[in-house]
Design a protein around this motif. Structure first.
Motif, short mmCIF file in Angstrom:
data_model
loop_
_atom_site.label_atom_id
_atom_site.label_comp_id
_atom_site.label_asym_id
_atom_site.label_seq_id
_atom_site.Cartn_x
_atom_site.Cartn_y
_atom_site.Cartn_z
N ASN A 271 0.83 -1.20 0.00
CA ASN A 271 0.00 0.00 0.00
C ASN A 271 0.87 1.25 0.00
OD1 ASN A 271 -1.82 1.92 2.26
ND2 ASN A 271 -2.64 1.37 0.28
N GLY A 272 0.53 2.22 -0.85
CA GLY A 272 1.33 3.43 -0.92
C GLY A 272 0.65 4.52 -1.73
N LEU A 273 1.26 5.68 -1.71
CA LEU A 273 0.67 6.90 -2.25
C LEU A 273 1.30 7.29 -3.57
CD1 LEU A 273 -1.26 9.35 -1.53
CD2 LEU A 273 0.77 10.43 -0.56
N THR A 274 0.48 7.63 -4.56
CA THR A 274 0.96 8.21 -5.80
C THR A 274 1.08 9.72 -5.59
OG1 THR A 274 -0.16 6.51 -7.11
CG2 THR A 274 0.49 8.51 -8.26
N VAL A 275 2.26 10.27 -5.91
CA VAL A 275 2.51 11.68 -5.60
C VAL A 275 2.83 12.49 -6.84
CG1 VAL A 275 3.26 11.22 -3.24
CG2 VAL A 275 4.96 11.27 -5.07
#
Length: 438
Positions: free
Chosen positions: A308-312
């Motif tokens: 799980n992680g964030l697109t920046v």
């Protein structure tokens, strides 16, 4: 793949501010006999751009009284993009200028036009994601101004608390949460297709999940060796857009609602979750102050909770053109070193609340930033928990994605068909860029 909101939203979130000069360059003498030097600084003309630049200049000048910085502004739009390129090509660029990162940075021929900064001591303090977007042939050319933005889901914390929900780490958990929210009589997913650019987040904000499964997708995509319609990981963004509609999770007025409507619904608890760029938070809080504590943020979830992680989206950057020389170059480098320091971040915070975490180590967010902005920081702090949006790692993007995602999210077109249509949409631009394999 660039999210291109209309001009009003552009001013709102400061996204991809392409700008052009409004005045001629400001003199060319390096310094007077008294050892003082004056440099010029070209910035965007959006209110927050101007406020930030003025505060940076004020605080830098207080520490460096022998250096005077005169600012020029440039309007937003494609015209600005062309004028930046023209001024670089004619040698008429001010001593420091603010511009985009990523594919648009590559388009201004940095090796030819810009001063490399890799030998500057602060480069090691810049966020790795950011550095990738201002690097060409192994050389770093820019320093960040502003904070990261996340392509994420803003959610109403009181609704989540009342229903006993927690932020999801997988898509299955997101849909399960949405089912419980719908059962409580609340629209689970806010969509605002009245402003078509807002329809793209389930696709664009999902790129961290694509990269986690296919680390070489961007490279293959650029070479026409990977497609949205044929990559199971990339297709999921379109499938998620379709699934939310088919489950009846959208607000009833999703087809006509616009960004301010979506922010109002979220802030007032009339809707629970809004896939959108985090850059809209400042405007929401300005209108609905309680949203500072009542609205949180989580990354668009994929299939694997462990990834799980964030697109920046990275902030814009300041650059020095090669036409800046002598004492002016020394002064410009000193100015960039100030910007890329904790003192520079404090200066930017004084000019306006951060839209996201800064891209400089040692720059902490103030305690009073909105909860949604605080929620971004852990993703950036954790190794492997954030990825650049595709537009920063591939120049291939098409103009019709927002229309296609509106169709998919409205039940007009199936996900696979929408993905295939977008694959066709990007072909013309890739060919115009002369990319191999197209």
């Amino acid at each position: 793949m660039t999210i291109r909101p209309p001009s009003t939203a552009l001013a709102l979130i400061g996204l991809l501010a392409l700008t052009a000069c409004s005045a001629g360059s400001l003199g060319s003498s390096d310094s007077g006999g008294d050892g003082k030097v004056s440099i010029s600084y070209l910035i965007g003309n959006q209110d927050q751009d101007v406020k930030t630049a003025e505060q940076l200049v004020k605080d830098f000048s207080a520490k460096n009284p022998d250096i005077t910085i005169k600012t020029e502004t440039r309007p937003a739009g494609t015209e600005g993009d062309n004028i930046v390129k023209t001024r670089l090509s004619t040698g008429d660029m001010p001593d420091v200028f603010n511009y985009n990162t990523g594919s648009l940075f590559q388009a201004i021929a940095p090796q030819k036009n810009l001063v490399p900064l890799s030998d500057q001591g602060y480069i090691g303090d810049l966020d790795e994601n950011f550095k990738k977007t201002v690097t060409a042939d192994g050389q770093v050319y820019g320093v960040p101004v502003g904070g990261f933005m996340g392509g994420a889901v803003l959610y109403n914390i009181p609704i989540y608390t009342r229903l006993g929900l927690k932020p999801p780490a997988t898509w299955a958990e997101f849909m399960a949460n949405s089912a419980k929210i719908k059962a409580a009589g609340i629209p689970p997913v806010i969509q605002t297709y009245g402003e078509t650019w807002t329809s793209q987040l389930f696709v664009l904000g999902d790129f961290h999940n694509v990269a986690a499964v296919e680390p070489d997708f961007a490279d293959k995509y650029t070479k026409n060796q990977a497609k949205y319609a044929t990559s199971p990981a990339a297709l999921k963004g379109f499938e998620h857009t379709e699934a939310v509609h088919d489950a009846g999770y959208e607000n009833k007025d999703f087809a006509s609602a616009k960004l301010p409507d979506g922010l109002r619904m979220l802030a007032q608890g009339k809707g629970a979750q809004y896939p959108i760029l985090s850059g809209v938070v400042a405007n929401m809080v300005a209108t609905y102050p309680d949203a500072a504590k009542n609205v949180g943020l989580f990354a668009l979830p994929g299939d694997d909770a462990s990834k799980n992680g964030l697109t920046v989206w990275t902030p814009g950057a300041n650059y020095i053109p090669k036409t800046t020389t002598g004492a002016k170059l020394d002064a410009a480098k000193k100015f960039l070193a100030f910007i890329a320091s904790p003192d520079g971040c404090k200066s930017q915070t004084a000019a306006g609340a951060p839209t996201g975490p800064y891209a400089v180590k040692g720059c902490d967010l103030p305690a009073d930033v909105p909860q949604a902005i605080k929620d971004m920081q852990p993703y950036l702090d954790k190794q492997g928990a954030s990825s650049l949006a595709l537009e920063f790692v591939s120049p291939v993007k098409g103009p019709s994605l927002e229309q296609i995602t509106v169709e998919v999210g409205s039940g007009i077109r199936k996900a696979k068909d929408g993905a295939a249509r977008y694959d066709e949409d990007v072909k013309k631009q890739a060919q115009q860029l002369g990319l191999a394999g197209w």
